[in-house]
Design an enzyme around this catalytic site. Structure first.
Site, PDB file in Angstrom:
ATOM      1  N   ASP A 414      -7.496  15.436   2.888  1.00  0.00           N
ATOM      2  CA  ASP A 414      -8.840  14.872   2.981  1.00  0.00           C
ATOM      3  C   ASP A 414      -9.610  15.474   4.151  1.00  0.00           C
ATOM      4  OD1 ASP A 414     -10.852  12.712   2.366  1.00  0.00           O
ATOM      5  OD2 ASP A 414     -10.300  12.086   4.387  1.00  0.00           O
ATOM      6  N   GLU A 467      -9.797  19.427   0.401  1.00  0.00           N
ATOM      7  CA  GLU A 467     -11.175  18.977   0.247  1.00  0.00           C
ATOM      8  C   GLU A 467     -11.953  19.617   1.395  1.00  0.00           C
ATOM      9  OE1 GLU A 467     -14.063  15.056   0.322  1.00  0.00           O
ATOM     10  OE2 GLU A 467     -12.264  15.157   1.543  1.00  0.00           O
TER      11      GLU A 467
END
EC number: 2.4.1.18
Length: 740
Positions: A414, A467
């Site tokens: 993330d 990401e």
């Protein structure tokens, strides 16, 4: 021990500020009251009225211990060295007498090598040593505890086994390593615990959950739970040996992103358990044709509204849905059914909750002390200090932990952009340049590269996905070539551009054609995943369906055409739950998906479309063989902006393995639309998002024959009917007469 040292030790112990209780409690040379010569045993039991020394061999009383201090310090002198004497303490508290083992007669939990490797940042299995581990020592069952808190002046284990009293079980300090440890007899799996610390100034800190705990209390409670690694019997050997092929760049990877708490509810708005999810989610995913499930973070987190992206228990699957072995069962069942499991993994920041990692030992231990480096002002969270060996070791070991202990197939990391840039979301003067004066976070870069090297080196078939929302180069290229080492990268640019295009009224789309075509300028610079994730259906952005313009018919037609474009576009696929049946409202983490919408034909049609797109993607090699390679794609025409039409080719391993994709992003059908074709002969329409089966108008082409009319650089062409707001897919049918 001289009288002064003895007095100071007693005062520190009864004042709950002794930094090295093993130097005073338990068996020692000297007299119990501090004199020289002989041997003694001391214990500290604040609530005891009497304590006796008991032989563990035959349960005989070896002597009654003398009260050395009114606050509960007891001691007994022995005529000879205790040596290997196995003894217990018979403690009288109120009207109850009970025999207990003395924690202070046992040696260290962590060895010197473990402490050394932790300090180096190279102990990749450190989770097997730190934290709480049920064990048996000298025939005594209990739990070994180990914690890294180098700036604390006292650390105690507190729990439901000692009345949460920090005076009872202060830990052994290992100077130079910052590690504290203790073996607590009688503490077994299921007991609740935390750590009580005094900071560098001697002040009492908020009780801390164990950073290495394998289980936590179900929120909103915050204690850690004693839980071993266990001996789960896995039944996924075949999957594990074959999984590398399932995630290769040439494989049809289609990921279903799931928030476990809101996919579907049981009775009374109750979230399903891990085992219930195994019974309900896995069959659904298989039926829909997805190859992998990506779970929003499962590491224990305190705040439901963070969706798991502000974790505290990085080694503990959240107890909201069951115990660790229940989660293992879920993963095992996925693998047995041929479905991979990817976890969202948060290594970029952590929350400021008092029981978590922040200000852990009274200093900025896990985070940078300078808020220009250590705080995410936008998110109100702390940033890990990747340059500190023990912190880097903690995170690296955590990544490997999920792959080793839970057979996870991949980690989607993330917020990578926030890790890479020192000035991420900061104004001038709010960040600290690196040693070269640049804005790159060199320590985070080194950490990510090392993490990827370890994952791919230790776990064949595992994958990492970034990401990463900027143009940082070579994110998904190997470390030895100068890349970050990820297997894939989310294509955030494609997602933003295409959703922007689809939100336009078809009248104005002619001015935005580049939003659809621009992505192909960089589509093969990385191994991309095309994500329609949870972030796109929250915070006022509306649902994916809600972004589509027009009346209800046009909204659904737009969505179907968009999905058709996405599934035929180069790149692996990711779709957030609910988007597969066109949920109309934004995602709400507190509520179940609106499954009742499947009683409506339009929603049922979109669900059927996504299922069939997954089947098309998997069944047509040209749509996945060369997903990440430039020679697997060729435009036929991306310039017909006036009619909002795009046409392109996808190629497999052979020249004959080709499909033609045509998208009409206006509600006007196009009749007699000519497009160049690379192969002469018949072309059959194999997919049409306008099919009545999906809720469309059922306009299409069936089979068309090429004409010897040059077009778009090809020697032959086809004349097509383009349905309104639709994507169609054609491929050669029958004998091939010419390729040109």
């Amino acid at each position: 021990m001289d009288p002064k040292a003895y007095s100071e030790a007693v005062a520190a112990l009864v004042g709950a500020r002794h930094s090295n209780p093993f130097a005073f409690l338990g068996p020692h040379e000297g007299r119990a009251e501090g004199g020289r010569g002989g041997f003694c045993i001391r214990c500290f039991r604040p609530k005891a009225t009497a304590v006796s020394l008991i032989s563990a061999a035959d349960d005989t009383v070896l002597g009654r211990m003398k009260r050395l201090h009114p606050d509960g310090l007891f001691g007994i002198d022995l005529p000879e060295a205790p040596g290997a004497l196995a003894y217990r303490l018979r403690v009288s508290e109120g009207d109850e007498d009970r025999d207990i083992e003395d924690p202070y007669r046992f040696g260290p939990v962590l060895g010197e090598l473990d402490r050394h490797l932790l300090g180096e940042g190279t102990h990749l299995d450190i989770y097997r040593k730190m934290g709480a581990h049920p064990m048996t020592r000298d025939g005594v069952r209990g739990t070994g505890f180990a914690l890294w808190a180098p700036n604390a002046t006292r650390v105690s284990v507190i729990g439901d086994f000692n009345g949460w009293d920090g005076r009872l079980h202060p830990m052994r300090a290992h100077p130079g390593s910052g590690v504290w440890d203790i073996f607590l007899p009688g503490v077994v799996e299921g007991h609740l615990y935390k750590y009580e610390l005094l900071g560098p100034d001697g002040s009492l800190l908020p009780a801390k959950a164990d950073p290495y705990a394998f289980q936590a209390e179900k929120p909103p409670h915050t204690a850690s739970v004693v839980r071993g690694l266990g001996t789960y019997a896995w039944n996924d050997g075949r999957w594990m040996s074959e999984r590398a092929d399932r995630v290769a760049t040439s494989a049809p990877v289609s990921i279903y992103e799931v928030h476990l708490g809101s996919w579907r509810h049981g009775g009374g708005d109750r979230s399903l358990s891990y085992r219930e999810m195994a019974e309900q989610l896995i069959p659904y995913v298989k039926e829909m044709g997805f190859t992998h499930i990506e779970l929003l973070p499962v590491s224990e987190f305190p705040f439901d509204g963070s969706w798991g992206y502000q974790p505290i228990g990085l080694f503990a699957p959240t107890s909201r849905f069951g115990e660790p072995d229940d989660f293992r069962h879920f993963v095992d069942r996925c693998h047995q059914e041929g479905v991979g499991v990817i976890l969202d993994w948060v290594a970029g920041h952590f929350p400021e909750d008092a029981h978590g990692l922040s200000w852990f030992d009274g200093t900025h231990l896990y985070e940078h002390s300078d808020p220009r480096q250590g705080r995410h002002m936008d998110w109100g969270t702390y940033i890990f200090n990747y340059g500190r060996n023990e912190v880097r070791n903690f995170l690296l070991a955590n990544a490997l932990f999920w792959l080793e202990q839970f057979h996870i197939d991949g980690l989607r990391v993330d917020a990578v952009a926030s890790m890479l840039y020192l000035d991420y979301s900061r104004k001038a003067g709010e960040w600290v340049p690196n040693k070269f004066g640049g804005r790159e976070n060199l320590e985070a870069i080194d950490f990510l590269r090392r993490m990827n090297e370890l994952v791919y080196g230790r776990f064949p078939g595992a994958v990492t996905i970034a990401e990463e929302s900027t143009a940082w180069p070579m994110v998904s290229r190997p470390v030895h070539l100068g890349g970050l080492g990820f297997g894939y990268k989310w294509n955030m640019g494609w997602m933003n551009d295409t959703l922007s295009y689809m939100s336009q009224d078809p009248i104005y789309r002619r001015f935005h054609q580049h939003d659809l075509s621009f992505g192909l300028l960089y589509a093969f610079t990385e191994n991309f995943v095309l994500p329609l994730s949870h972030d796109e259906v929250v915070h006022g952005k509306r649902s994916i369906l809600g972004r589509m313009p027009g009346d209800a018919w046009q909204q659904f037609a737009n969505l179907r055409a968009y999905y058709g474009f996405m599934w035929t576009h180069p790149g692996k696929k990711l779709l957030f739950m609910g988007c597969e049946f066109a949920q109309g409202r934004e995602w709400n983490h507190n509520a179940s998906l609106d499954w009742h919408l499947l009683d409506i034909d339009w929603h049922k049609g979109v669900q059927a479309l996504v299922r069939d797109l997954n089947g098309l993607y998997a069944g047509v090699p040209a749509l996945h063989d060369r997903d990440t390679e430039g020679y697997g794609f060729s435009w036929i025409d991306c310039t017909d902006a006036d009619q909002s039409v795009l046409a392109f080719l996808r190629f497999g391993e052979t020249a004959e393995d080709v499909v033609m994709v045509v998208c009409n992003f206006t509600p006007n059908p196009r009749h007699g639309y000519r497009l160049g074709a690379p192969i002469a002969g018949r072309w059959r329409e194999i997919f049409n998002t306008d099919s009545a089966h999906y809720g469309g108008s059922n306009m299409g082409n069936s089979v068309v024959e090429t004409e010897e009319t040059k077009s778009h650089g090809h020697a032959q062409s086809v004349v097509l009917t383009l349905p309104p707001l639709a994507t169609i897919v054609l491929r050669p049918d029958g004998p091939i007469t010419r390729i040109a």
